[in-house]
Design a protein around this motif. Structure first.
Motif, PDB file in Angstrom:
ATOM      1  N   LYS A 175       0.833  -1.208   0.000  1.00 26.89           N
ATOM      2  CA  LYS A 175       0.000   0.000   0.000  1.00 26.89           C
ATOM      3  C   LYS A 175       0.861   1.248   0.000  1.00 26.89           C
ATOM      4  O   LYS A 175       0.573   2.226  -0.674  1.00 26.89           O
ATOM      5  CB  LYS A 175      -0.906   0.018   1.238  1.00 26.89           C
ATOM      6  N   LYS A 176       1.942   1.210   0.824  1.00 24.89           N
ATOM      7  CA  LYS A 176       2.834   2.356   0.938  1.00 24.89           C
ATOM      8  C   LYS A 176       3.464   2.706  -0.393  1.00 24.89           C
ATOM      9  O   LYS A 176       3.712   3.872  -0.689  1.00 24.89           O
ATOM     10  CB  LYS A 176       3.957   2.036   1.944  1.00 24.89           C
ATOM     11  N   ALA A 177       3.751   1.682  -1.185  1.00 28.49           N
ATOM     12  CA  ALA A 177       4.453   1.912  -2.451  1.00 28.49           C
ATOM     13  C   ALA A 177       3.521   2.411  -3.557  1.00 28.49           C
ATOM     14  O   ALA A 177       3.959   2.975  -4.547  1.00 28.49           O
ATOM     15  CB  ALA A 177       5.136   0.618  -2.889  1.00 28.49           C
ATOM     16  N   MET A 178       2.208   2.205  -3.378  1.00 28.45           N
ATOM     17  CA  MET A 178       1.264   2.620  -4.425  1.00 28.45           C
ATOM     18  C   MET A 178       0.987   4.110  -4.346  1.00 28.45           C
ATOM     19  O   MET A 178       1.067   4.699  -3.286  1.00 28.45           O
ATOM     20  CB  MET A 178      -0.076   1.898  -4.233  1.00 28.45           C
ATOM     21  N   LYS A 179       0.592   4.673  -5.481  1.00 36.00           N
ATOM     22  CA  LYS A 179       0.244   6.089  -5.502  1.00 36.00           C
ATOM     23  C   LYS A 179      -1.055   6.283  -4.711  1.00 36.00           C
ATOM     24  O   LYS A 179      -2.013   5.548  -4.888  1.00 36.00           O
ATOM     25  CB  LYS A 179       0.057   6.531  -6.958  1.00 36.00           C
TER      26      LYS A 179
END
Ligand SMILES: [Zn+2]
Length: 514
Positions: A175-179
């Motif tokens: 989730k953290k890596a997604m925009k």
């Protein structure tokens, strides 16, 4: 201008017509009585003997998650992994530059691994989340983007790097890596989710959204608040507030939020705690190992101290706590905290979401503590097929919906997007306790009657959400109702799920019409 609804049958009433002015039901009566009140310019709606119920309330779901799911690749109808991969491959063609390929909804018995997803793309990150939302299959690019390596370890989570299977807390790395979706995207999801609800006759939901994305709770909260301010909500939301840790919850309280803040379109509801995972993924926390995997007892998300910190903080601000507990070990944890910290009789309405695998002593304690229960009879459709394998004899006191319903305040819901919201199907499953997809049944002595099941989505549901001006077709109540093609109380039980929602009105506005 008023609208007269004529020639209908009404739940819990002998009247056949009612008048709606602005957003309220101002008069109910016979067709004749209501016709007399109509003036020039008023509208009349002829309902041809159809059955009017208060709008259904789905008391636990994730509205943002539902909207996101409806916008992503939906895999809920897939019956084999080949199908999933085929749909994923097709989806790849429709993506915009920089977008991740996100899919969700297939069931746990279908295995997708990293190699299969790498064969589709090594350039675009692919994340396919199972129906339960607690496990995802990912490709190498997604692992790389999330910074996950063979050495990555995470508390209360699990990563099978080789096969690309990511569970529980480890999902946060993805989730953290997604925009992050911005506010307008979130509002798009809310509208999409609400539109789906309207088509199923739902006019109110208890919804858990604040940790749907990696952003601070303020982003989704503002998205809802701004829509409520502009009167753009087509479904009422009581927010079940979830946080990553007690510190974040504390900031929320410092900002002036607590239960009851808001209006009838969007109001802050209880604190929501997720204590364990799901049965399908074998991450629900069990006191004894799973019957079909002797090495696994599932995952407890928090230690006892954290749960207690959350609880005591909430109680200090008169905020009820509702806890997702599926396995009996999660239930042990929260029952201990409730028992030691709760006021006698449970005046704040603390509760449990799911109420699935439990022992007799736990069921007795739930009744003794008078906990509010948020059940999902829709889960029977899938779970009836796996519960025996997963927990064996422990099914005896599990999913004890009738006992709960008859003793403590118990309301129904979908946990969407885990299951798609569908009150009529939920009513049928509550009564038959038999899966529509595989014909397997669950202990029938815990079946609800049709009447109870209907009320679990109406009277009891509104009581649960604390929406006092909704839930009845009576004078002075909000004009929130659904028109059904048939009366569920007079329909053959196996046909209840086929009843059609013909029209949904929320706050006096027609939000769905067939
Ligand atoms: Zn949920």
């Amino acid at each position: 201008m008023a609208t007269a609804y004529l020639n209908c049958r009404i739940k819990d009433s002998d009247d056949t017509a009612f008048l709606v002015e602005d957003h309220l039901i101002t008069k109910t009566g016979s067709d004749e009585e209501i016709r007399k009140l109509i003036a020039g310019g008023d509208e009349t709606v002829e309902l041809n003997g159809m059955y009017v119920v208060p709008g259904f309330a789905d008391t636990h779901m994730h509205l943002l998650g539902l909207g996101e799911y409806l916008s992503s690749l939906m895999l809920n109808h897939c019956t084999d992994s080949r199908q999933i991969l085929e749909l994923t491959k097709n989806r790849l063609q429709t993506l915009k530059e920089g977008e991740w390929l996100l899919g969700r909804g297939y069931h746990d018995d279908l295995e997708i691994d990293r190699q299969a997803l790498d064969a589709i793309s090594t350039e675009v990150p692919i994340v396919l989340t199972r129906a339960c939302g607690h496990v995802a299959s990912v490709n190498s690019k997604a692992l790389e983007a999330a910074g996950i390596s063979e050495e990555t370890e995470i508390e209360e989570g699990d990563i099978d790097f080789k096969r690309g299977i990511v569970k529980e807390n480890a999902l946060r790395l993805l989730k953290k890596a997604m925009k992050e979706p911005d506010e307008s995207r979130l509002q798009e999801y809310i509208r999409k989710g609400a539109e789906y609800c309207s088509a199923r006759g739902i006019t109110a939901v208890g919804s858990d959204d604040l940790v749907s994305f990696n952003s601070s709770y303020q982003v989704p909260l503002k998205a809802f608040e701004h829509m409520a301010l502009k009167n753009e909500m087509n479904v009422r939301v009581s927010e079940q507030c979830e946080f990553h840790d007690p510190e974040e919850f504390s900031r929320f309280l410092d900002d002036g939020y607590t239960a009851g803040v808001g209006n009838e379109a969007f109001v802050i509801g209880p604190l929501k705690l997720i204590l364990d995972g799901s049965l399908g993924a074998r991450t629900a926390a069990m006191s004894e190992p799973y019957s079909d995997d002797p090495d696994t007892c599932g995952i407890l998300i928090y230690d006892d101290t954290t749960v207690e910190t959350f609880f005591r903080l909430a109680q200090r601000y008169n905020m009820p706590v509702i806890s997702h507990a599926i396995g009996d070990a999660a239930l042990d944890q929260i029952l201990r905290v409730y028992e030691e910290n709760m006021y006698e009789g449970n005046p704040l309405h603390n509760g449990l979401v799911h109420c699935q695998i439990m022992r007799r002593d736990q069921l007795e304690k739930i009744l003794k503590l008078n906990l509010n229960c948020y059940i999902q009879t829709l889960f029977i459709d899938y779970d009836a097929g796996i519960v025996n394998e997963r927990v064996g004899e422990r099914t005896e006191y599990s999913y004890p919906f009738r006992t709960l319903y008859e003793n403590v305040l118990t309301s129904n819901g979908s946990d969407a997007p885990v299951e798609l919201p569908d009150p009529l199907k939920g009513i049928e499953l509550a009564v038959t306790r038999t899966s529509l997809s595989n014909g397997k049944a669950m202990n029938m002595n815990e079946a609800l009657t049709v009447r109870q099941a209907l009320d679990s989505y109406t009277d009891k549901a509104y009581e649960q959400l604390g929406l006092e001006n909704c839930g009845r077709i009576a004078e002075g109540y909000n004009a929130d109702f659904a028109v059904l093609s048939e009366n569920p109380l007079e329909t053959d039980i196996p046909d209840i799920h086929k009843i059609q929602v013909m029209m949904t009105v929320m706050d006096g506005r027609t939000v769905f019409e067939k």
